[in-house]
Design an enzyme around this catalytic site. Sequence first.
Site, mmCIF file in Angstrom:
data_model
loop_
_atom_site.group_PDB
_atom_site.id
_atom_site.type_symbol
_atom_site.label_atom_id
_atom_site.label_comp_id
_atom_site.label_asym_id
_atom_site.label_seq_id
_atom_site.Cartn_x
_atom_site.Cartn_y
_atom_site.Cartn_z
ATOM 1 N N LYS A 76 -23.573 98.688 104.639
ATOM 2 C CA LYS A 76 -24.091 97.730 103.662
ATOM 3 C C LYS A 76 -25.094 98.461 102.789
ATOM 4 C CE LYS A 76 -23.292 93.345 102.929
ATOM 5 N NZ LYS A 76 -22.087 92.572 103.254
HETATM 6 P P1 NAD Z 1 -23.613 84.955 94.941
HETATM 7 O O1 NAD Z 1 -24.761 85.719 94.444
HETATM 8 O O2 NAD Z 1 -22.339 84.915 94.165
HETATM 9 O O3 NAD Z 1 -24.034 83.425 95.227
HETATM 10 C C1 NAD Z 1 -25.152 83.075 96.000
HETATM 11 C C2 NAD Z 1 -25.393 81.570 95.823
HETATM 12 O O4 NAD Z 1 -26.481 81.186 96.663
HETATM 13 C C3 NAD Z 1 -25.777 81.176 94.400
HETATM 14 O O5 NAD Z 1 -25.186 79.942 94.072
HETATM 15 C C4 NAD Z 1 -27.298 81.018 94.495
HETATM 16 O O6 NAD Z 1 -27.824 80.143 93.498
HETATM 17 C C5 NAD Z 1 -27.416 80.438 95.883
HETATM 18 N N1 NAD Z 1 -28.756 80.579 96.427
HETATM 19 C C6 NAD Z 1 -29.594 81.648 96.331
HETATM 20 N N2 NAD Z 1 -30.756 81.367 96.914
HETATM 21 C C7 NAD Z 1 -30.652 80.114 97.414
HETATM 22 C C8 NAD Z 1 -31.532 79.265 98.128
HETATM 23 N N3 NAD Z 1 -32.775 79.643 98.432
HETATM 24 N N4 NAD Z 1 -31.073 78.036 98.493
HETATM 25 C C9 NAD Z 1 -29.824 77.638 98.157
HETATM 26 N N5 NAD Z 1 -28.956 78.392 97.485
HETATM 27 C C10 NAD Z 1 -29.369 79.618 97.117
HETATM 28 O O7 NAD Z 1 -23.353 85.514 96.426
HETATM 29 P P2 NAD Z 1 -22.025 85.436 97.289
HETATM 30 O O8 NAD Z 1 -21.270 86.688 97.069
HETATM 31 O O9 NAD Z 1 -21.381 84.108 97.122
HETATM 32 O O10 NAD Z 1 -22.648 85.552 98.755
HETATM 33 C C11 NAD Z 1 -23.166 84.417 99.458
HETATM 34 C C12 NAD Z 1 -23.214 84.746 100.946
HETATM 35 O O11 NAD Z 1 -21.896 85.103 101.382
HETATM 36 C C13 NAD Z 1 -24.105 85.933 101.306
HETATM 37 O O12 NAD Z 1 -24.680 85.691 102.578
HETATM 38 C C14 NAD Z 1 -23.121 87.081 101.420
HETATM 39 O O13 NAD Z 1 -23.583 88.120 102.267
HETATM 40 C C15 NAD Z 1 -21.927 86.374 102.016
HETATM 41 N N6 NAD Z 1 -20.650 87.072 101.803
HETATM 42 C C16 NAD Z 1 -20.148 87.309 100.554
HETATM 43 C C17 NAD Z 1 -18.924 87.945 100.411
HETATM 44 C C18 NAD Z 1 -18.289 88.169 99.073
HETATM 45 O O14 NAD Z 1 -17.102 88.549 99.048
HETATM 46 N N7 NAD Z 1 -18.964 87.935 97.976
HETATM 47 C C19 NAD Z 1 -18.211 88.373 101.545
HETATM 48 C C20 NAD Z 1 -18.750 88.119 102.802
HETATM 49 C C21 NAD Z 1 -19.962 87.464 102.915
#
Ligand code: NAD
Length: 549
Positions: free
Chosen positions: A239
């Site tokens: 990561k």
């Molecule tokens: P992103 O940046 O696209 O979206 C994050 C979302 O969370 C946004 O809508 C943001 O406004 C919201 N957010 C941020 N702070 C917040 C808070 N305090 N309270 C409520 N909402 C809040 O990120 P993503 O890629 O969707 O990732 C989200 C989660 O999924 C993370 O934990 C990431 O590690 C995990 N993840 C993502 C992927 C991927 O393919 N993108 C894969 C596996 C895991």
Amino acid sequence: MQDQAIHLLLIEDNPLHSRLIQRLLEGEQQLRCEVEVVDRLAAGLERLGRGGIDLVLLDLVLPDSQELDTLFQVHEAVPEVPVVILTSLDDVTLAARAVEAGAYDYLVKTHLNSVSLGRAIRYTLARVRARSGEWEAPMFRLAQQQFLKAAQIMALDDNIRQRLLFPQRTQVVSFPFFRDDRAQVETVFGYRVQHVLSMGPTKGGIRYHEEVDLGEVAALAMWMTWKCALMQLPFGGAKGGVRVDPTTLSDRELQRLTRRFTVEIIDMIGPDKDIPAPDMGTNERVMAWMMDTYSQQVGYTVPTVVTGKPVVLGGSLGRKEATGRGLVYLVQAAAEHIGLDLSKSTAVVQGFGNVGSYSARFLAETGAKIIGISDVSTGLYNPNGLALDALLEYVAEHRVLKGYPDADEVTNAELLELDCDVLALAALQNQVTVENADRLKCKLLAEGANGPTTLEADDILDERGVFVLPDVIGNAGGVTVSYFEWVQGTQNLTWTLEEINARLKSILLDAFQRTLRRAQAEQLDMRTAALIEGVSRVTEAKLLRGLFP
Ligand code: NAD
């Protein structure tokens, strides 16, 4: 041998055991210890109060204190001093609970020899030193606690446990980038962590967030290892991240920061070495810049150095939506298992970024009514159902959900406690804790985010019969289609979206069924069962490869 003596306090009421431990320590060649022995907790607390003790070896069952209370009293007196539990074979479960509660390790007295005792003491002190720096992140603590719990249940070899508890390689960089006025220079910290290098190249996302630190990135790398192993992908976990708030950056600033960060970590990454992907705060555009920067440095185009890039640059069909799509395939399987008819169900989704928005969309396609959704700006609730197209249009125009007209506003905390069948977490870590776990009303908790539930909350949810789809399975769709992207890139061919989705579904459901079978056969919660599946595969590979040199 080290120059300075280590001051150990042994709190043990059985004179035979305390003599055995003192004798073993005298026989240990690489440690110089000064051991003080007391046989009551009160005497131990009195000695600790005078200071100068580096480590406590603690029997939990003493004439004047019993079980975990013994540990809690020591912690209260000297929170900074590490405690290693001494246990008999009959009390290993209690000792493991003590480790979950904050002790560093446990040792079975009758299995000890001077080598294993010396190694445990040295390793504990090394962990204390590592902890006192950047490692001290609640997320890393959570990842380690979850792993230690699984390790205890599966009776994992001591040495393998120690090797997997910390990542194999880490790089911390501090680097500058120009602000748009070309006058200001900002310096930020960045990280790349590779947890296990035994399984193949390492793989893991890049996160841009203002709270990123080494511990957080290490936790995410560790979860990636278990996730890849559980999905049987040929990768170890990695990561990366930069401690910056990406919402405060212009596009040009984001690009400059990304290009400089890529150069800073360029020796770590590579298509056969370590392959980044998007995570929170990054997206396919950031991946395009990383790929371009890497390619500029080596002198030819290397699409396979990252995954999650735009399709036109060699990205895979279906990657952008893969994490959300995968989560919903799994929600369907879990719903069938618990007898929940999704077409008549209600769902709440926390987060409306990549994972949250696609999860909501695919959940709605199953017939579930989306009654709550949130992002960093606010939460929205409408018992009659939220119109996803309208929400997406609103966010495209306003960047955030705040101000959306056709719903009541709720806080993110209230959102989690809404009455619903499915609660999908797709934002941040540490959302379901001991504070709110008993107020959740969902039947199925689907973890799209990494680390959203604490260990204590897991126990409460388990007792309350909430079915948890843990993150290492729930969000594995992303890395699975990243793997497909890498395979297509290395072979210079492309698969259709139908092929990709069919392969994705089959890999995820196979992992889900294996985990469910283990959970049922061994009476475990789904998270522990999933971790044991992953850890077993990594352990087998490590043992087969042997130790170099
Ligand atoms: P992103 O940046 O696209 O979206 C994050 C979302 O969370 C946004 O809508 C943001 O406004 C919201 N957010 C941020 N702070 C917040 C808070 N305090 N309270 C409520 N909402 C809040 O990120 P993503 O890629 O969707 O990732 C989200 C989660 O999924 C993370 O934990 C990431 O590690 C995990 N993840 C993502 C992927 C991927 O393919 N993108 C894969 C596996 C895991």
